[in-house]
Design a protein around this motif. Structure first.
Motif, PDB file in Angstrom:
ATOM      1  N   LEU A   4     -53.459 -49.238  24.404  1.00  0.00           N
ATOM      2  CA  LEU A   4     -54.145 -48.771  23.125  1.00  0.00           C
ATOM      3  C   LEU A   4     -53.884 -49.865  22.047  1.00  0.00           C
ATOM      4  O   LEU A   4     -52.824 -50.403  22.123  1.00  0.00           O
ATOM      5  N   LYS A   5     -55.036 -50.496  21.430  1.00  0.00           N
ATOM      6  CA  LYS A   5     -54.796 -51.342  20.236  1.00  0.00           C
ATOM      7  C   LYS A   5     -54.452 -50.521  19.163  1.00  0.00           C
ATOM      8  O   LYS A   5     -54.366 -49.270  18.737  1.00  0.00           O
ATOM      9  N   PRO A   6     -53.970 -51.347  18.117  1.00  0.00           N
ATOM     10  CA  PRO A   6     -53.674 -50.939  16.858  1.00  0.00           C
ATOM     11  C   PRO A   6     -54.835 -50.246  16.188  1.00  0.00           C
ATOM     12  O   PRO A   6     -55.878 -50.449  16.559  1.00  0.00           O
ATOM     13  N   CYS A   7     -54.313 -49.229  15.163  1.00  0.00           N
ATOM     14  CA  CYS A   7     -55.488 -48.500  14.363  1.00  0.00           C
ATOM     15  C   CYS A   7     -56.556 -49.368  13.641  1.00  0.00           C
ATOM     16  O   CYS A   7     -55.960 -50.172  13.027  1.00  0.00           O
ATOM     17  N   PRO A   8     -57.778 -49.120  13.830  1.00  0.00           N
ATOM     18  CA  PRO A   8     -58.652 -49.898  13.199  1.00  0.00           C
ATOM     19  C   PRO A   8     -58.661 -49.785  11.641  1.00  0.00           C
ATOM     20  O   PRO A   8     -59.303 -50.527  10.978  1.00  0.00           O
ATOM     21  N   PHE A   9     -58.133 -48.865  11.328  1.00  0.00           N
ATOM     22  CA  PHE A   9     -58.335 -48.355   9.849  1.00  0.00           C
ATOM     23  C   PHE A   9     -56.964 -48.911   8.961  1.00  0.00           C
ATOM     24  O   PHE A   9     -57.182 -49.404   7.947  1.00  0.00           O
ATOM     25  N   CYS A  10     -55.874 -48.583   9.463  1.00  0.00           N
ATOM     26  CA  CYS A  10     -54.727 -48.879   8.958  1.00  0.00           C
ATOM     27  C   CYS A  10     -53.680 -50.078   9.366  1.00  0.00           C
ATOM     28  O   CYS A  10     -52.627 -50.578   9.045  1.00  0.00           O
ATOM     29  N   GLY A  11     -54.230 -50.348  10.828  1.00  0.00           N
ATOM     30  CA  GLY A  11     -53.452 -51.567  11.274  1.00  0.00           C
ATOM     31  C   GLY A  11     -52.169 -50.954  12.097  1.00  0.00           C
ATOM     32  O   GLY A  11     -51.437 -52.043  12.781  1.00  0.00           O
ATOM     33  N   SER A  12     -51.973 -49.540  12.265  1.00  0.00           N
ATOM     34  CA  SER A  12     -50.551 -49.044  12.652  1.00  0.00           C
ATOM     35  C   SER A  12     -50.920 -49.168  14.089  1.00  0.00           C
ATOM     36  O   SER A  12     -51.740 -48.880  14.760  1.00  0.00           O
ATOM     37  N   SER A  13     -49.462 -49.505  14.862  1.00  0.00           N
ATOM     38  CA  SER A  13     -49.662 -49.139  16.100  1.00  0.00           C
ATOM     39  C   SER A  13     -48.725 -47.772  16.630  1.00  0.00           C
ATOM     40  O   SER A  13     -48.803 -47.614  17.736  1.00  0.00           O
ATOM     41  N   GLU A  14     -48.880 -46.850  15.793  1.00  0.00           N
ATOM     42  CA  GLU A  14     -48.599 -45.701  15.935  1.00  0.00           C
ATOM     43  C   GLU A  14     -49.504 -44.797  16.328  1.00  0.00           C
ATOM     44  O   GLU A  14     -50.076 -43.903  15.842  1.00  0.00           O
ATOM     45  N   VAL A  15     -50.158 -45.239  17.338  1.00  0.00           N
ATOM     46  CA  VAL A  15     -51.323 -44.613  18.062  1.00  0.00           C
ATOM     47  C   VAL A  15     -50.950 -44.025  19.216  1.00  0.00           C
ATOM     48  O   VAL A  15     -49.929 -44.556  20.052  1.00  0.00           O
ATOM     49  N   GLU A  16     -51.523 -42.700  19.557  1.00  0.00           N
ATOM     50  CA  GLU A  16     -50.849 -42.091  20.807  1.00  0.00           C
ATOM     51  C   GLU A  16     -52.050 -41.442  21.475  1.00  0.00           C
ATOM     52  O   GLU A  16     -53.313 -40.910  20.786  1.00  0.00           O
ATOM     53  N   LEU A  17     -52.165 -41.416  22.831  1.00  0.00           N
ATOM     54  CA  LEU A  17     -52.986 -40.701  23.788  1.00  0.00           C
ATOM     55  C   LEU A  17     -52.439 -39.581  23.946  1.00  0.00           C
ATOM     56  O   LEU A  17     -51.280 -39.348  24.781  1.00  0.00           O
ATOM     57  N   PHE A  18     -52.805 -38.514  23.550  1.00  0.00           N
ATOM     58  CA  PHE A  18     -52.343 -37.015  23.978  1.00  0.00           C
ATOM     59  C   PHE A  18     -53.416 -35.957  24.277  1.00  0.00           C
ATOM     60  O   PHE A  18     -54.563 -36.243  23.973  1.00  0.00           O
ATOM     61  N   GLU A  19     -52.638 -34.931  24.880  1.00  0.00           N
ATOM     62  CA  GLU A  19     -53.528 -33.572  25.212  1.00  0.00           C
ATOM     63  C   GLU A  19     -53.545 -32.681  23.982  1.00  0.00           C
ATOM     64  O   GLU A  19     -52.626 -32.403  23.438  1.00  0.00           O
ATOM     65  N   MET A  20     -54.697 -32.248  23.818  1.00  0.00           N
ATOM     66  CA  MET A  20     -54.923 -31.282  22.722  1.00  0.00           C
ATOM     67  C   MET A  20     -54.756 -29.933  23.260  1.00  0.00           C
ATOM     68  O   MET A  20     -54.803 -29.490  24.546  1.00  0.00           O
TER      69      MET A  20
END
Ligand SMILES: [Zn+2]
Length: 66
Positions: A4-20
């Motif tokens: 996963l790449k960093p967030c396009p809006f805030c640049g954060s790398s706190e992005v996660e792929l998860f199950e709803m």
């Protein structure tokens, strides 16, 4: 699977792929979400691997601005 790449809006790398986990949804959908600004991709259903790949691709496409 693509990383996963960093967030396009805030640049954060706190992005996660998860199950709803939704009670009213019979399907387990996967999304990618930024924990900093709470933006997320659409939900994807299908096989587990399909869902993960679709969510990851959607997120990475958004980062590229397409
Ligand atoms: Zn963000």
């Amino acid at each position: 699977m693509d990383k996963l790449k960093p967030c396009p809006f805030c640049g954060s790398s706190e992005v996660e792929l998860f199950e709803m986990d939704e009670e009213d949804n019979p399907y387990r959908a996967w999304v990618v979400r930024c924990h900093k600004c709470d933006v997320q991709t659409a939900m994807f259903v299908g096989s587990i691997e399909q869902k993960k790949r679709c969510a990851t691709n959607a997120w990475n496409r958004r980062v590229k601005g397409e």
